[in-house]
Write an enzyme that holds these catalytic residues in place. Structure first.
Site, PDB file in Angstrom:
ATOM      1  CD1 TRP A   1      -2.632   1.949   1.391  1.00  0.00           C
ATOM      2  CD2 TRP A   1      -3.293   0.256   0.104  1.00  0.00           C
ATOM      3  NE1 TRP A   1      -3.873   2.265   0.901  1.00  0.00           N
ATOM      4  CE2 TRP A   1      -4.305   1.237   0.101  1.00  0.00           C
ATOM      5  CE3 TRP A   1      -3.486  -0.905  -0.652  1.00  0.00           C
ATOM      6  CZ2 TRP A   1      -5.497   1.107  -0.620  1.00  0.00           C
ATOM      7  CZ3 TRP A   1      -4.666  -1.043  -1.373  1.00  0.00           C
ATOM      8  CH2 TRP A   1      -5.648  -0.054  -1.344  1.00  0.00           C
TER       9      TRP A   1
ATOM     10  CD  GLU B   1      -5.304   5.121   0.231  1.00  0.00           C
ATOM     11  OE1 GLU B   1      -6.024   4.496  -0.571  1.00  0.00           O
ATOM     12  OE2 GLU B   1      -5.118   4.784   1.409  1.00  0.00           O
ATOM     13  CD  GLU B   2      -3.927   8.106  -7.356  1.00  0.00           C
ATOM     14  OE1 GLU B   2      -4.863   7.412  -7.779  1.00  0.00           O
ATOM     15  OE2 GLU B   2      -3.733   9.283  -7.743  1.00  0.00           O
TER      16      GLU B   2
ATOM     17  CD  GLU C   1     -13.836   5.881  -5.031  1.00  0.00           C
ATOM     18  OE1 GLU C   1     -13.128   5.787  -4.010  1.00  0.00           O
ATOM     19  OE2 GLU C   1     -13.624   5.217  -6.079  1.00  0.00           O
TER      20      GLU C   1
END
Length: 627
Positions: free
Chosen positions: A152, A210-211, A437
């Site tokens: 992750w 989260e990139e 989303e």
């Protein structure tokens, strides 16, 4: 067969959106009534959807433990059946605000369950570390509160700050309602997060999407807020040491925020210290502004309040970046709201509009409207001029009082744009009111994770702000960076490439670094001042790798007393020259050094210590080079 009444209804809705697309005159009362009506029907659906995703009794919690907030019940394409510290903290920020404002007293048990769950999660060892070695930066966990050990983007440093902000809101209520014992217990969890923030705010990490591994505007903004609120709470609870530490670090973070502003582009670069090939335009920045909103801070720009000139200029730039890339935005006038995604280069699920991003675009404008109505004026600067000219083409820099026609025109235009964003989301929300989303860029079909908890929270906060339900003040009013600034002067330097081994002041921070040596040049600037302090600007020429930052510490309390943990991060705005301005007592001798921080390691520059004595007044610039 479709009834004639239903046909007329569809025709009316089509005409509303067609008029919007062509920028034809609309009955604003009808438009406003449509938004109000939808907010009335969608709010209870969103609240129920949000609560359904919280264990142990949520209808869609997937078996989550007590207090655990799942991101979504979706288990495939994508699998979001986990709990994220960021998402759950934002969700509970809304819940706690509702409880403490007296809107729903039944929420208290859930708040207590969430705090207990988060306290357990703080202690879970995970791939980011333990509670004392970086584990608080772990972004997500399994819904049984065990560690998620798969690959992750970690660490993510916004979670501890957001969790602290939410818990502080509840603790402040407790202190005002005879709950000091419960408040003291929760303080033990809050200070773990705040200590982490104070020690790690300058370190790189992954952004809220989260990139991107760098420094994120959203993360820095919420870290600053958490430290400010933490300092106030520490003072109230008698923890003067932490109050001082948090205040000092908050001041450094506030100054660091200026690194994200691009005056040449007139918008916020949402991720810095990373080379990802993007423009920097990102809804990250709009989310930062709304989660930094202080109803008592006016339109101050130091904290990028929603109606500040920089936040408004950025809003226009970010929203405009989506106008031409989504088919569903085709034909909509340039002064109307459109569907908004994360960033224009996005490719996740083909890069679509997100409900929460579009609601955020609306919420920032509702925040601005609240403040303008409160202050009965609107100030236009050269920075925000292009934003205001969307609604008043003749707008010029200056102040519009509430009695002016220009004020009325701007208010009406901004209200219409804000409502447009909400109606765009309404148009692509199914009749059930369920919020996923995303919705597709070409047809507006809901896609990706279903029943996204954050989507529901974003709808609720936007509806609240439209109704002038605002959160409590967190102390943002009047905050400024450092209190003074100085200009740099040219220096003559001679550079050679050398390699040097740095000696650490701690047992875990030593290593060899690539440095550049120059002749140190110290240039003073003389200004008349009756102050007993001198604004000293420290400039150091230092080349770094991505994710590495330069800090300053020294022999004075203003320089953090040689503490590497509390050292002050320098700005990289003029890289490879790093800078910071510190107010230091006049006529005072002191020593100092620069340190590097990268991937958890700290490296001091080589001996000897740098020495300097401040003059009796004015300001001073020191130009150094890393040794």
């Amino acid at each position: 067969m479709v009834s004639k009444a239903l046909t007329r209804l569809f025709t009316a809705i089509t005409l509303i959106y067609s008029a919007s697309a062509l920028n034809l005159p609309l009955d604003k009362r009808q438009l406003s009534s449509t938004v109000t009506s939808w907010a009335t029907t969608e709010s209870p659906i969103a609240k129920a959807g949000l609560l359904a995703n919280i264990g142990p009794d949520g209808a869609k919690d997937g078996g989550a433990k007590s207090g655990v907030v799942i991101a979504s019940p979706s288990t495939s394409n994508p699998d979001y059946l986990y709990t994220w510290t960021r998402d759950s903290s934002l969700v509970y920020k809304w819940i706690i605000d509702q409880f403490t404002a007296g809107y729903d007293s039944s929420l208290r048990t859930g708040i207590q369950n969430w705090i207990a769950s988060e306290a357990r999660l703080q202690q879970v060892s995970n791939p980011s570390g333990t509670v004392s070695s970086g584990g608080l930066g772990e972004p997500k966990f399994n819904i049984d509160e065990s560690a998620f050990t798969g690959g992750w983007g970690r660490p993510q440093r916004d979670g501890p700050a957001l969790r602290a902000i939410s818990m502080i809101g509840y603790v402040n209520w407790l202190l005002n309602n005879s709950g000091s014992s419960e408040a003291s217990g929760i303080w033990t969890y809050i200070k773990l997060d705040l200590d982490y923030v104070a020690s790690n705010w300058g370190s790189t990490g992954f952004d809220l999407w989260e990139e991107v591994n760098g420094n994120s505007f959203f993360t820095s903004v919420v870290q600053h807020r958490a430290l400010r609120q933490g300092a106030a709470l520490a003072t109230a609870l008698g923890d003067s040491t932490r109050a001082s530490t948090y205040t000092t670090q908050a001041g450094s973070v506030l100054c660091y925020l200026s690194n994200y502003w691009s005056s040449s582009n007139n918008y916020i670069i949402s991720n810095i210290n990373v080379n990802n090939g993007r423009s920097g335009l990102d809804t990250n920045s709009i989310l930062a502004s709304i989660h930094n909103f202080d109803p008592n801070a006016g339109c101050e720009s130091a904290t990028f309040q929603p109606c500040s000139d920089k936040a408004l200029a950025n809003h226009k730039a970010v929203v405009d970046s989506f106008r031409s890339i989504y088919s569903i935005n085709s034909g909509i006038a340039s002064n109307r709201g459109v569907a908004v995604g994360r960033y224009k280069e996005d490719s996740y699920y083909n890069g679509n509009p997100w409900y929460l991003c579009t609601f955020a675009a609306a919420e920032q404008l509702y925040d601005a409207l609240y403040t303008w109505n409160k202050t009965a004026s609107i100030t236009v600067t050269s920075t925000s001029l292009s934003f205001f000219q969307q609604f008043l083409s003749s707008a010029t820099a200056g102040t519009y009082s509430s009695s002016s026609s220009g004020y009325a025109t701007i208010i009406a235009g901004v209200q219409q744009m804000a409502d447009d964003f909400v109606l765009i989301n309404k148009q692509y929300t199914p009749s059930s009111g369920a919020l996923s989303e995303q919705y597709t860029r070409s047809a507006g079909t809901p896609t990706s994770a279903s029943d996204l908890t954050w989507s529901y929270a974003s709808a609720l906060t936007a509806f609240n702000r439209r109704a002038s339900q605002v959160p409590a003040s967190w102390g943002a009013a009047g905050l400024t960076c450092g209190g003074s600034t100085t200009t740099t002067s040219s220096t003559s330097t001679s550079k050679t490439s050398t390699s040097s081994t740095s000696t650490s002041k701690t047992s875990t921070t030593t290593g060899t670094v690539s440095t550049t040596t120059t002749t140190t040049s110290k240039t003073s600037t003389t200004t008349s001042s009756s102050s007993t302090t001198v604004a000293v600007t420290f400039n150091v020429y230092a080349t770094t790798v991505w994710g590495e930052n330069i800090y300053l510490t020294g022999s004075l309390s203003q320089l953090q007393n040689w503490s590497p943990d509390n050292a002050m991060i320098l700005s990289s705005a003029n890289y490879p020259t790093w800078s910071i301005t510190v107010n230091i007592p006049a006529s005072t001798a002191f020593q100092y050094k620069y340190i590097r921080k990268y991937n958890g390691a700290t490296t001091w520059e080589s001996d000897p210590n740098n020495s300097f004595t401040t003059p009796s007044g004015g300001s001073y610039i020191i130009n150094d080079t890393w040794r």
